[in-house]
Design a protein around this motif. Structure first.
Motif, PDB file in Angstrom:
ATOM      1  N   GLY A 124       0.810  -1.218   0.000  1.00  0.00           N
ATOM      2  CA  GLY A 124       0.000   0.000   0.000  1.00  0.00           C
ATOM      3  C   GLY A 124       0.841   1.265   0.000  1.00  0.00           C
ATOM      4  O   GLY A 124       0.500   2.253  -0.657  1.00  0.00           O
ATOM      5  N   VAL A 125       1.954   1.245   0.709  1.00  0.00           N
ATOM      6  CA  VAL A 125       2.863   2.401   0.746  1.00  0.00           C
ATOM      7  C   VAL A 125       3.495   2.601  -0.631  1.00  0.00           C
ATOM      8  O   VAL A 125       3.590   3.724  -1.129  1.00  0.00           O
ATOM      9  N   GLN A 160      15.074   4.956   7.333  1.00  0.00           N
ATOM     10  CA  GLN A 160      13.705   4.486   7.154  1.00  0.00           C
ATOM     11  C   GLN A 160      12.733   5.562   6.653  1.00  0.00           C
ATOM     12  O   GLN A 160      11.680   5.241   6.149  1.00  0.00           O
ATOM     13  N   GLU A 161      13.115   6.828   6.792  1.00  0.00           N
ATOM     14  CA  GLU A 161      12.189   7.877   6.357  1.00  0.00           C
ATOM     15  C   GLU A 161      12.227   8.118   4.851  1.00  0.00           C
ATOM     16  O   GLU A 161      11.401   8.835   4.323  1.00  0.00           O
ATOM     17  N   ILE A 172      14.490   9.125  -7.930  1.00  0.00           N
ATOM     18  CA  ILE A 172      13.684  10.028  -7.116  1.00  0.00           C
ATOM     19  C   ILE A 172      13.764   9.544  -5.670  1.00  0.00           C
ATOM     20  O   ILE A 172      13.577   8.362  -5.396  1.00  0.00           O
ATOM     21  N   VAL A 173      14.072  10.453  -4.756  1.00  0.00           N
ATOM     22  CA  VAL A 173      14.065  10.121  -3.336  1.00  0.00           C
ATOM     23  C   VAL A 173      12.807  10.734  -2.739  1.00  0.00           C
ATOM     24  O   VAL A 173      12.536  11.936  -2.915  1.00  0.00           O
ATOM     25  N   VAL A 174      12.045   9.901  -2.057  1.00  0.00           N
ATOM     26  CA  VAL A 174      10.774  10.312  -1.472  1.00  0.00           C
ATOM     27  C   VAL A 174      10.904  10.263   0.046  1.00  0.00           C
ATOM     28  O   VAL A 174      11.439   9.296   0.591  1.00  0.00           O
ATOM     29  N   SER A 175      10.438  11.309   0.708  1.00  0.00           N
ATOM     30  CA  SER A 175      10.476  11.349   2.165  1.00  0.00           C
ATOM     31  C   SER A 175       9.132  10.924   2.740  1.00  0.00           C
ATOM     32  O   SER A 175       8.080  11.321   2.248  1.00  0.00           O
ATOM     33  N   MET A 176       9.199  10.118   3.784  1.00  0.00           N
ATOM     34  CA  MET A 176       7.995   9.718   4.515  1.00  0.00           C
ATOM     35  C   MET A 176       7.819  10.572   5.772  1.00  0.00           C
ATOM     36  O   MET A 176       6.906  10.343   6.548  1.00  0.00           O
ATOM     37  N   TRP A 177       8.693  11.553   5.951  1.00  0.00           N
ATOM     38  CA  TRP A 177       8.574  12.497   7.062  1.00  0.00           C
ATOM     39  C   TRP A 177       8.101  13.811   6.477  1.00  0.00           C
ATOM     40  O   TRP A 177       8.815  14.467   5.727  1.00  0.00           O
ATOM     41  N   CYS A 178       6.871  14.187   6.785  1.00  0.00           N
ATOM     42  CA  CYS A 178       6.243  15.338   6.140  1.00  0.00           C
ATOM     43  C   CYS A 178       5.485  16.171   7.172  1.00  0.00           C
ATOM     44  O   CYS A 178       4.253  16.120   7.230  1.00  0.00           O
ATOM     45  N   ASP A 182       1.545  16.913   2.662  1.00  0.00           N
ATOM     46  CA  ASP A 182       1.065  15.541   2.512  1.00  0.00           C
ATOM     47  C   ASP A 182       2.233  14.587   2.304  1.00  0.00           C
ATOM     48  O   ASP A 182       3.230  14.941   1.695  1.00  0.00           O
ATOM     49  N   CYS A 183       2.077  13.394   2.812  1.00  0.00           N
ATOM     50  CA  CYS A 183       3.098  12.365   2.653  1.00  0.00           C
ATOM     51  C   CYS A 183       2.618  11.307   1.679  1.00  0.00           C
ATOM     52  O   CYS A 183       1.433  11.074   1.588  1.00  0.00           O
ATOM     53  N   PRO A 184       3.508  10.668   0.986  1.00  0.00           N
ATOM     54  CA  PRO A 184       4.931  10.947   0.869  1.00  0.00           C
ATOM     55  C   PRO A 184       5.174  12.150  -0.039  1.00  0.00           C
ATOM     56  O   PRO A 184       4.312  12.532  -0.831  1.00  0.00           O
ATOM     57  N   ARG A 185       6.369  12.732   0.069  1.00  0.00           N
ATOM     58  CA  ARG A 185       6.694  13.904  -0.742  1.00  0.00           C
ATOM     59  C   ARG A 185       8.051  13.710  -1.413  1.00  0.00           C
ATOM     60  O   ARG A 185       8.937  13.065  -0.870  1.00  0.00           O
TER      61      ARG A 185
END
Length: 194
Positions: A124-125, A160-161, A172-178, A182-185
């Motif tokens: 899902g992520v 992990q973020e 592309i590097v995506v951050s899960m810390w937002c 909105d996440c992810p960004r």
């Protein structure tokens, strides 16, 4: 996980070294080799059969080869089949398989983008990450949807973020810390050399 990647990188490097100056060919493989690849890549790991194989041989005598094995569907996510994709290599007569991804199809504006998930990223992520990238417009002037040329590979590194998304020609590097969006960004985007 890193030792598996290092092993497979070493196998591929040796295949490429053997292939220096030689063309890769896409041969027909014997029923026995197909059965061996099916057992190593699909049945013993995932308890499913093989759907398709892409085999390339290298060098004189064609004893060195690589194979991308697409296992039969093991489930459905968001209405599309999921498949394990396994990378295998043959040096002389022995096949070994290492790289393993769970491939899903992410629906974006009438298209389906094949996405290969490595490691412990929840399905899902991964799905949400690709949809969010595709629908985010541009990043530093680059159209994000165009950067998602298939197949795309998702991997979570040691931090992990962050999730690494590598598609044909882009990283592309995506951050899960937002904390403020909105996440992810999208955190960064780099054009890969050709």
């Amino acid at each position: 996980m890193r030792s598996r990647r290092a092993w497979f990188a070493g196998m591929l490097a040796s295949i490429l070294a053997c292939a220096a100056g030689a063309q890769a060919t896409a041969p027909q493989i014997s029923a026995a080799e197909r059965a061996t690849l099916e057992e190593l890549a699909c049945r013993s790991r995932h308890d499913v059969g093989v759907e398709s194989l892409q085999v390339r041989t290298y060098g004189t005598g064609q004893t060195t080869a690589s194979a991308e094995v697409r296992c039969s569907s093991h489930g459905v996510y968001q209405g599309s089949p999921m498949h394990h994709i396994v990378q295998c290599a043959r040096i002389r007569d022995a096949w070994e398989c290492q790289g393993d991804w769970n491939e899903i199809l992410v629906k974006v504006a009438g298209d389906e983008i094949p996405v290969r998930i490595e490691g412990a990223i929840p399905t899902g992520v991964a799905y949400l990450t690709i949809q969010r990238i595709a629908n985010s417009g541009t990043f530093q002037g680059q159209p994000l949807r165009q950067a998602l040329a298939p197949p795309c590979y998702l991997n979570r590194g040691s931090a992990q973020e962050f999730i690494d998304v590598k598609c044909e020609g882009w990283h592309i590097v995506v951050s899960m810390w937002c904390p403020q969006s909105d996440c992810p960004r999208v955190f960064s985007m780099t054009k890969l050399g050709r």
